[in-house]
Design a protein around this motif. Structure first.
Motif, mmCIF file in Angstrom:
data_model
loop_
_atom_site.group_PDB
_atom_site.id
_atom_site.type_symbol
_atom_site.label_atom_id
_atom_site.label_comp_id
_atom_site.label_asym_id
_atom_site.label_seq_id
_atom_site.Cartn_x
_atom_site.Cartn_y
_atom_site.Cartn_z
ATOM 1 N N ALA A 72 0.816 -1.222 0.000
ATOM 2 C CA ALA A 72 0.000 0.000 0.000
ATOM 3 C C ALA A 72 0.843 1.262 0.000
ATOM 4 N N GLY A 73 1.879 1.305 0.811
ATOM 5 C CA GLY A 73 2.711 2.510 0.891
ATOM 6 C C GLY A 73 3.219 2.964 -0.465
ATOM 7 N N GLY A 81 0.909 7.308 -6.404
ATOM 8 C CA GLY A 81 -0.283 8.000 -6.866
ATOM 9 C C GLY A 81 -0.377 9.435 -6.381
ATOM 10 N N GLY A 82 0.653 9.919 -5.709
ATOM 11 C CA GLY A 82 0.671 11.310 -5.262
ATOM 12 C C GLY A 82 0.255 11.533 -3.826
ATOM 13 N N GLU A 90 -10.556 13.240 -6.502
ATOM 14 C CA GLU A 90 -10.415 12.347 -7.658
ATOM 15 C C GLU A 90 -9.099 11.578 -7.611
ATOM 16 N N GLN A 91 -8.019 12.253 -7.233
ATOM 17 C CA GLN A 91 -6.716 11.588 -7.132
ATOM 18 C C GLN A 91 -6.748 10.526 -6.031
ATOM 19 N N ALA A 92 -7.337 10.857 -4.896
ATOM 20 C CA ALA A 92 -7.417 9.898 -3.785
ATOM 21 C C ALA A 92 -8.232 8.675 -4.183
ATOM 22 N N ASP A 111 -8.710 2.933 -6.118
ATOM 23 C CA ASP A 111 -9.240 2.017 -7.131
ATOM 24 C C ASP A 111 -8.172 1.411 -8.029
ATOM 25 N N SER A 112 -6.919 1.823 -7.861
ATOM 26 C CA SER A 112 -5.832 1.320 -8.719
ATOM 27 C C SER A 112 -5.564 -0.163 -8.476
#
Length: 97
Positions: A26-27, A33-34, A64-66, A71-72
């Motif tokens: 996860a990290g 992803g920013g 949206e980024q979060a 969802d990635s």
């Protein structure tokens, strides 16, 4: 555009090994992803219905980024590693402009 915050409050850690496997995946997925980790520790104090368990606060440039990071494929793989390892509440909230 307001920043967004990913807040994860752990209710119970049921399998520390699964949590560690999740963290390994996860990290990097979150930072790639920013996401910027602002807090990642056991709560110092808990009030009302809160618990003195692990709490994670991550800042993103937008909701949206979060959501895209959550969802990635990379983060979804981390969730598979965590399955059964913790009971938690994860929320994405917009910051105040």
């Amino acid at each position: 555009m307001a920043k967004a915050y990913w807040i994860a409050c752990y209710r119970e850690i049921t399998d520390p090994t699964r949590l560690a496997a999740y963290a390994q995946l996860a990290g990097p997925a979150i930072t790639a992803g920013g996401g910027r980790f602002l807090a990642r520790t056991t709560a110092a104090k808990a009030y009302e219905a809160g618990l003195l368990e692990r709490t994670v606060l991550i800042e993103f440039d937008s909701v949206e980024q979060a959501a895209a990071v959550h969802d990635s494929a990379e983060y979804q793989a981390a969730l598979v590693a965590l399955k059964g390892g913790a009971i938690r509440d994860l929320r994405i909230v917009p910051g105040v402009d």
